[in-house]
Design a protein around this motif. Structure first.
Motif, PDB file in Angstrom:
ATOM      1  N   GLY A 140      -5.309   3.604   4.414  1.00 31.51           N
ATOM      2  CA  GLY A 140      -5.499   2.939   3.132  1.00 31.51           C
ATOM      3  C   GLY A 140      -5.555   1.429   3.216  1.00 31.51           C
TER       4      GLY A 140
ATOM      5  N   LEU B  66       2.559  12.167  -0.464  1.00 32.06           N
ATOM      6  CA  LEU B  66       1.564  11.426   0.299  1.00 32.06           C
ATOM      7  C   LEU B  66       0.175  11.624  -0.299  1.00 32.06           C
ATOM      8  CD1 LEU B  66       2.615  12.043   4.003  1.00 32.06           C
ATOM      9  CD2 LEU B  66       2.559   9.842   2.837  1.00 32.06           C
ATOM     10  N   ARG B  67      -0.598  10.565  -0.263  1.00 28.87           N
ATOM     11  CA  ARG B  67      -1.982  10.629  -0.717  1.00 28.87           C
ATOM     12  C   ARG B  67      -2.856   9.942   0.322  1.00 28.87           C
ATOM     13  NH1 ARG B  67       0.169  13.693  -3.364  1.00 28.87           N
ATOM     14  NH2 ARG B  67       0.238  13.923  -5.634  1.00 28.87           N
ATOM     15  N   THR B  68      -3.964  10.558   0.666  1.00 33.49           N
ATOM     16  CA  THR B  68      -4.909   9.960   1.601  1.00 33.49           C
ATOM     17  C   THR B  68      -6.143   9.522   0.836  1.00 33.49           C
ATOM     18  OG1 THR B  68      -4.165  11.399   3.370  1.00 33.49           O
ATOM     19  CG2 THR B  68      -6.260  10.291   3.690  1.00 33.49           C
ATOM     20  N   PRO B  69      -6.450   8.229   0.837  1.00 36.01           N
ATOM     21  CA  PRO B  69      -7.604   7.755   0.068  1.00 36.01           C
ATOM     22  C   PRO B  69      -8.912   8.313   0.602  1.00 36.01           C
ATOM     23  CG  PRO B  69      -6.780   6.019   1.518  1.00 36.01           C
ATOM     24  CD  PRO B  69      -5.793   7.141   1.585  1.00 36.01           C
TER      25      PRO B  69
ATOM     26  N   ASN C 141       0.856  -1.186   0.000  1.00 35.99           N
ATOM     27  CA  ASN C 141       0.000   0.000   0.000  1.00 35.99           C
ATOM     28  C   ASN C 141       0.895   1.239   0.000  1.00 35.99           C
ATOM     29  OD1 ASN C 141      -1.462   2.270   1.600  1.00 35.99           O
ATOM     30  ND2 ASN C 141      -3.120   0.918   0.961  1.00 35.99           N
ATOM     31  N   LYS C 142       0.813   2.052  -1.057  1.00 37.89           N
ATOM     32  CA  LYS C 142       1.717   3.198  -1.212  1.00 37.89           C
ATOM     33  C   LYS C 142       1.543   4.222  -0.104  1.00 37.89           C
ATOM     34  CE  LYS C 142       2.110   2.745  -6.237  1.00 37.89           C
ATOM     35  NZ  LYS C 142       1.896   3.392  -7.571  1.00 37.89           N
ATOM     36  N   THR C 143       0.301   4.420   0.335  1.00 34.99           N
ATOM     37  CA  THR C 143       0.062   5.385   1.411  1.00 34.99           C
ATOM     38  C   THR C 143       0.780   4.960   2.682  1.00 34.99           C
ATOM     39  OG1 THR C 143      -2.106   5.973   0.514  1.00 34.99           O
ATOM     40  CG2 THR C 143      -1.707   6.509   2.821  1.00 34.99           C
TER      41      THR C 143
ATOM     42  N   SER D 154       4.052   6.826   4.331  1.00 30.69           N
ATOM     43  CA  SER D 154       3.858   7.321   5.696  1.00 30.69           C
ATOM     44  C   SER D 154       4.915   6.758   6.642  1.00 30.69           C
ATOM     45  CB  SER D 154       2.461   6.936   6.209  1.00 30.69           C
ATOM     46  OG  SER D 154       1.449   7.537   5.433  1.00 30.69           O
TER      47      SER D 154
ATOM     48  N   LYS E 113      -8.057  17.375   5.603  1.00 31.87           N
ATOM     49  CA  LYS E 113      -6.857  16.847   4.960  1.00 31.87           C
ATOM     50  C   LYS E 113      -5.687  16.833   5.932  1.00 31.87           C
ATOM     51  CE  LYS E 113      -8.207  18.416   0.333  1.00 31.87           C
ATOM     52  NZ  LYS E 113      -7.809  19.246  -0.835  1.00 31.87           N
TER      53      LYS E 113
ATOM     54  N   GLN F 147      -2.776   7.842   9.248  1.00 34.90           N
ATOM     55  CA  GLN F 147      -2.333   7.357   7.950  1.00 34.90           C
ATOM     56  C   GLN F 147      -1.934   5.880   8.000  1.00 34.90           C
ATOM     57  OE1 GLN F 147      -3.349   9.774   5.556  1.00 34.90           O
ATOM     58  NE2 GLN F 147      -1.366   9.454   4.619  1.00 34.90           N
TER      59      GLN F 147
END
Length: 527
Positions: free
Chosen positions: A389, A506-509, A267-269, A273, A333, A385
């Motif tokens: 995800g 960083l991306r938060t789903p 999982n990239k998130t 993190s 966010k 985080q």
């Protein structure tokens, strides 16, 4: 399984946060007592650091295995047993009369304490629905920051008023209370601990993890003193560190029953993190390790004054964490908070690096306020985080690994700070001694002033000269360590500057309400 409500939910929140605070409190409660412990046990300051790092090593080894151990023994059984082990080890820590006996019991204490972090977080998360978990993260984050920050004030008061061994005895009544509350209020999951015969223990994985963590911690702790790769021991342990890490990753990725589920890094998130989690742990633990040593050795603060100067600003975090958690639970966010947290930490490091030797405890208050705000802004989103995800079935693994990475960052941070400060102190001492020459008028003025004052009291010119030289030597040593501690604070800032650009990756789903409801249902079925 129905979520707890009302009084039962409050008790679960209080029990899990208290256990987390107690576990993390013991990572720093000894910081303000290092001088007293080293004097009592006849150990050097460099060797006494093992009292801290042995606990951290045990934490790092056991934390990633808590998901597996909870499944094997049953989460409630494992949690209760770990609290009892923590309490028993705390008693024997207080009864230790040699350095290495204390180090051994601190290691066992860390084994028991490992479950108190990850399992507490998992139990707390289970008490909240998916859309409320950022709020649960806020509550848990309070424990993460309050533990290391409350340790110095409690340890300082105990050392000043009682005995250093009492810093460990204080855990015992808390362990008794936590054990009772766990037995009464925390429910077993359906089928908990009934599938031992179907679960295989990954012994090679456990051994490889211990080999990797133990080797790299020894390298960081003793490398400077042994001349790094000039030492055969350090060279061999570097090889075992690399082989242990490669072997551990290969084993966990290929076995059907891994002790640590490394697939969560797919999982990239979570993976991204984790970088900030390890650096966040480095900054959190390093700052509360270096600060007490500096203000006691250089500024002359008592252990109690040191503790209060850390604790009072921490109360700000008690209010910030739930507020930030509530905001994130409404869809806020996390990235702006992380950006602010990193920037504040950078400022904190440079402010700490410009402290003066004549500052009192009140003068450090703004600096510590900055630290708490920075920690709050950074740690709160990172805790959220860790599972943002992931699927419910991976929550346990994600939480365990995230906590392991934070503790690993802290353990490395303490070892690096200890070595860095020692090496920088030696360099600064060498630079300062270069200015102590008969041709230097400032040195002559200071030397003659000290010698004259002593001669007036003793009437012995030769003794006055010898004592004056010793006083000058002590002044130089103190100044060298002072400059080294300031360098260490700046090092923390530099590390945060280096990772700052990555925060924008960083991306938060985003989850719809239907997805949240699906997650809740899946989590309940998993439980």
């Amino acid at each position: 399984m129905a979520k707890p409500q009302g009084f039962a939910k409050v008790i679960i929140v209080l029990t899990t946060i208290t256990a987390a605070i107690m576990e993390l409190l013991d990572t720093t409660i000894v910081n303000v007592a290092l001088n007293q412990i080293s004097g009592s046990l006849g150990a050097t300051i460099e060797d006494i650091a093992w009292v801290i790092t042995s606990y951290a090593i045990a934490n790092v080894i056991i934390i990633p295995m808590t998901g597996f151990l909870g499944e094997y023994f049953g989460r409630k059984n494992y949690y209760t047993t770990s609290i009892i082990i923590f309490g028993i080890a705390s008693y024997f820590c207080g009864m230790s009369d040699s350095l290495w006996e204390l180090v051994m019991w601190r290691f066992i204490q860390g084994i028991g304490g490992g479950a108190l972090l990850s399992t507490s977080q998992a139990i707390l998360f289970d008490a909240f629905d998916a859309d409320e978990r950022p709020l649960a993260s806020g509550f848990f984050a309070m424990g993460i920051v309050m533990g290391p920050s409350l340790g110095p004030v409690l340890g300082g008061w105990i050392v000043d008023n009682l005995k250093w061994s009492d810093i460990f005895f204080v855990n015992i009544p808390i362990c008794v209370l936590a054990t009772v509350l766990t037995i009464v209020f925390i429910e077993r999951k359906p089928g908990e601990g009934t599938h031992k015969d179907k679960i295989k223990i990954d012994y090679p994985g456990i051994l490889l993890l211990m080999l990797f963590v133990g080797s790299i911690q020894y390298i960081l702790e003793k490398g400077e003193g042994e001349g790094w790769f000039e030492s055969r021991t350090i060279t061999l342990l570097t090889i075992t560190t690399i082989l242990g890490l490669i072997g551990f990753i290969w084993r966990e990725k290929t076995t059907e029953h891994p002790v640590v589920n490394l697939n969560v890094f797919n999982n990239k998130t979570f993976a991204m993190s984790s970088i900030f989690t390890v650096v966040g742990g480095f900054g959190l633990f390093t700052s509360v390790f270096v600060y007490p040593l500096m203000v006691q050795r250089i500024n002359g603060l008592t252990p109690t004054e040191t503790g209060w100067s850390l604790m009072l600003p921490t109360f700000l975090g008690v209010f910030l964490f739930p507020v930030i958690g509530k905001y994130l639970s409404t869809g806020g966010k996390p990235i702006p908070f992380m950006v602010a947290g990193i920037c504040i930490y950078v400022i904190f490091g440079f402010i700490g690096g410009s402290s003066t030797a004549d500052m009192g405890s009140a003068d450090f208050f703004p600096m510590q306020m900055l630290r708490v705000v920075g920690v709050s802004m950074l740690q709160m989103p990172l805790i959220n985080q860790a599972v943002a995800g992931l699927e419910p079935k991976d929550f346990g693994s994600g939480i365990s690994i995230s906590n392991m990475i934070r503790q690993l960052g802290g353990a490395f941070g303490i070892a690096v700070a200890n070595n860095y400060a020692t090496s920088r102190a030696a360099q600064h001492r060498s630079d300062l001694l270069a200015n102590i020459t008969p041709e230097n008028p400032l040195f002559q003025q200071r030397f003659q002033g000290i010698a004259s004052m002593i001669q007036q009291k003793t009437g012995d010119a030769f003794q006055a000269t010898q004592v004056a030289y010793k006083n000058i030597d002590l002044i130089v040593t103190k100044q060298a360590y002072y400059l080294a501690y300031l360098d260490t604070f700046r090092l923390v800032s530099i590390i945060f500057i280096c990772i700052f650009p990555f925060v924008f990756l960083l991306r938060t789903p985003k989850r719809s309400q239907a997805e949240i409801n699906k997650l809740n249902k899946a989590a309940e079925e998993a439980h």
